[in-house]
Design an enzyme around this catalytic site. Structure first.
Site, mmCIF file in Angstrom:
data_model
loop_
_atom_site.group_PDB
_atom_site.id
_atom_site.type_symbol
_atom_site.label_atom_id
_atom_site.label_comp_id
_atom_site.label_asym_id
_atom_site.label_seq_id
_atom_site.Cartn_x
_atom_site.Cartn_y
_atom_site.Cartn_z
ATOM 1 C CE LYS A 274 13.468 1.409 3.091
ATOM 2 N NZ LYS A 274 13.116 2.210 4.278
ATOM 3 N NE ARG A 348 4.187 0.043 9.932
ATOM 4 C CZ ARG A 348 4.513 1.206 10.494
ATOM 5 N NH1 ARG A 348 3.575 1.994 10.986
ATOM 6 N NH2 ARG A 348 5.770 1.566 10.591
HETATM 7 N N1 BES Z 1 12.734 -1.874 6.774
HETATM 8 C C1 BES Z 1 12.390 -0.560 7.161
HETATM 9 C C2 BES Z 1 12.926 -0.185 8.544
HETATM 10 C C3 BES Z 1 14.394 0.126 8.627
HETATM 11 C C4 BES Z 1 14.872 1.349 8.203
HETATM 12 C C5 BES Z 1 15.266 -0.768 9.169
HETATM 13 C C6 BES Z 1 16.217 1.640 8.313
HETATM 14 C C7 BES Z 1 16.600 -0.474 9.298
HETATM 15 C C8 BES Z 1 17.088 0.726 8.857
HETATM 16 C C9 BES Z 1 10.882 -0.386 7.201
HETATM 17 O O1 BES Z 1 10.194 -1.113 6.258
HETATM 18 C C10 BES Z 1 10.593 1.059 6.947
HETATM 19 O O2 BES Z 1 10.893 1.498 5.875
HETATM 20 N N2 BES Z 1 10.057 1.742 7.938
HETATM 21 C C11 BES Z 1 9.775 3.129 7.818
HETATM 22 C C12 BES Z 1 8.427 3.393 8.450
HETATM 23 C C13 BES Z 1 7.899 4.780 8.185
HETATM 24 C C14 BES Z 1 7.576 4.927 6.718
HETATM 25 C C15 BES Z 1 6.686 4.986 9.030
HETATM 26 C C16 BES Z 1 10.883 3.888 8.536
HETATM 27 O O3 BES Z 1 11.357 3.446 9.580
HETATM 28 O O4 BES Z 1 11.301 4.920 8.008
HETATM 29 MN MN MN Z 2 10.033 -0.045 4.407
#
Ligand code: BES
Ligand code: MN
Ligand code: ZN
Length: 490
Positions: A274, A348
């Site tokens: 990230k 997931r």
């Molecule tokens: N934990 C995150 C989702 C999230 C992101 C929650 C920002 C709250 C704030 C999750 O694991 C994630 O990173 N999801 C990705 C999925 C994508 C790579 C398809 C996302 O939402 O960017």
């Molecule tokens: Mn994630």
């Protein structure tokens, strides 16, 4: 906090503060009180100190008395459940700001449903008294305990006393459950590891006849062939844990509600790292799991006659030399293979194995709770959680529980046109569906592992915590989950 209900003559109840919902027109108890105070309330209303609008509050110090106060909370326009909750929460916040130790809450002027109102009062007062508790490793200071020791919920209707008492017990348990979830969420990820969550879940069961906690190690998960879950923990020095908490409040033949809560104690994204800004908030990526522990805490406190199993897959998502790489293919416990195109779509990957594991409890219903996608914030903001379900009746029940508890959800579709976006050339599915409809494709992924039972998914990425100056976990969705579970007990 001690909560009691009373319908004794209002002014005979000993307390150092009195909370009263009213519009600008004083009626019933508000009018009586004003008379006994020689018009002190109405003169302030006339002067413009208090408009009576929902969400407003005013603390009036009673002349001639030491430390006694009336807290007016505006009730004008509070004609929806959501606004009534706002009024009660404004009252609880105003009360907790005072030095009051014993309060009387006047159950009048807002709703005829004393049980519901009492439950909201108890819940809001508990939630308003939450203070973050630093653990000894991070601070020597302990938060000062709240001054408020007891709240009397007063109702003019003697016939409503039993209902009010039930509401108080229930609401207090929900408020405490929220606070448990908030505390776990707010703890830093160097303290709140998968092992820490496991120890908290074990502590919960101690001395509780209805509760048992078991924790599966990585070796045991490997034996169960949880290749998807273990692909997420591969890059971390902290071992993953699969936490199982069973609450048996009624006969064993009653099929349980199974709650599956995502607990990524820190989500760096893994190799699909990230960006750095705001990454600290990914300590909240375990709030789904924390809400399951909060619900269990509430069930124990309330001793509801229901059977509930909580399953919490707990892991970090870190990038080290053992970490899963984009393009890696893993085999889930279900036997389905997954091409991991983005290691940041890890929620997931741990939930799918937990959902397969859930089938062994012969569930009546399975609900998973997860801070799963940033996309749900784009779609629904921070107001409501996303709801996706393979069962219309279950979805409707959750929508109703959301409204009643004020902890709302909104349904999105699970159509096959979305599911098709998960196609992979190298496995049964990919773990991402591309840039569009991210909340839906994430849920479509989960649905492939939830085919043998009634299932709903709550995406709480927008509602589990707030950012900015008030940064902190909210305790959602403990209220809706408790409301749903309670509705099944009746
Ligand atoms: N934990 C995150 C989702 C999230 C992101 C929650 C920002 C709250 C704030 C999750 O694991 C994630 O990173 N999801 C990705 C999925 C994508 C790579 C398809 C996302 O939402 O960017
Ligand atoms: Mn994630
Ligand atoms: Zn995550």
């Amino acid at each position: 906090m001690d909560f009691t209900a009373s319908s004794a003559t209002l002014l005979n109840i000993k307390a150092d503060s009195l909370i009263l919902a009213t519009g600008s027109q004083l009626e019933n108890s508000a009018a009586d009180l004003d008379k006994s105070l020689d018009g002190a309330i109405s003169s302030l209303v006339k002067a413009g100190d208090f408009s009576g609008q929902a969400g407003e509050s005013l603390v009036i110090h009673i002349p001639g008395s030491t430390g006694k106060r009336i807290i007016l909370i505006g009730s004008e326009g509070a004609n929806t459940v959501q606004r009534q909750i706002k009024v009660i929460e404004a009252g609880a916040a105003a009360l907790l700001k005072t030095a009051s130790s014993k309060a009387v809450w006047v159950g009048e002027g807002l709703t005829e449903d004393a049980e519901w109102e009492a439950s909201m009062v108890a819940r809001s007062v508990q939630a308003a008294s939450y203070k973050y508790q630093a653990v000894p490793e991070t601070s020597a200071k302990k938060p000062k305990p709240a001054k408020l020791k007891s709240v009397v919920y007063w109702t003019p209707k003697k016939s409503a006393l039993t209902a009010a008492k039930n509401g108080l017990i229930y609401g207090a348990s929900v408020g405490n459950g929220m606070n448990v979830a908030r505390q776990l969420g707010n703890l830093p990820a160097n303290i709140c590891t998968p092992s820490y969550l496991a120890s908290q879940a074990k502590a919960l069961a101690k001395g509780q006849a209805k509760v048992t906690t078991s924790v599966l190690s990585e070796a045991e998960m490997k034996k169960l062939k949880m290749g998807s879950l273990l692909s997420v923990s591969a890059g971390s020095d902290q071992p993953a844990k699969l936490i199982v908490i069973k609450y048996q409040g009624t006969k064993a033949s009653v099929k349980p509600t199974v709650l599956v809560g995502k607990a990524v104690t820190f989500d760096t994204g893994g190799i699909s790292l990230k960006p750095g800004g705001g990454m600290d908030e990914m300590k909240y990526d375990m709030c789904g799991g924390a809400s399951v522990i909060g619900v269990m805490n509430a069930l124990i406190e309330n001793q509801l006659p229901v059977n509930v199993v909580g399953i919490i897959p707990a892991t970090e998502n870190m990038p080290n030399g053992h970490a899963t790489k984009p393009g890696d293919v893993v085999t889930s416990m279900s036997g389905q293979t997954i091409e991991i195109l983005n290691t940041d779509a890890e929620g997931r990957l741990i939930l799918c194995d937990a959902l397969t594991y859930a089938a062994r409890f012969k569930p009546d219903t399975v609900i998973d709770i997860a801070t799963l996608t940033g996309a749900v914030i784009g779609a629904l903001g921070k107001v409501t959680a996303g709801l996706l379900s393979n069962d219309d009746e279950l979805a409707d029940a959750l929508l109703a529980s959301g409204t009643k508890s004020g902890d709302r959800v909104w349904r999105m579709p699970l159509w096959e046109e979305y599911d098709e976006l998960l196609k992979s050339n190298f496995a049964d599915m990919a773990n991402i569906g591309g840039p569009q409809a991210g909340t839906i494709t994430a849920a479509c992924f989960l649905a492939r592992f939830a085919k043998t039972y009634k299932w709903a998914h709550l995406d709480v990425a927008g509602t589990a915590w707030v950012s900015g100056a008030q940064k902190g976990a909210t305790g959602r969705p403990v209220p809706i989950l408790m409301e749903y579970i309670r509705s099944k007990a009746n």
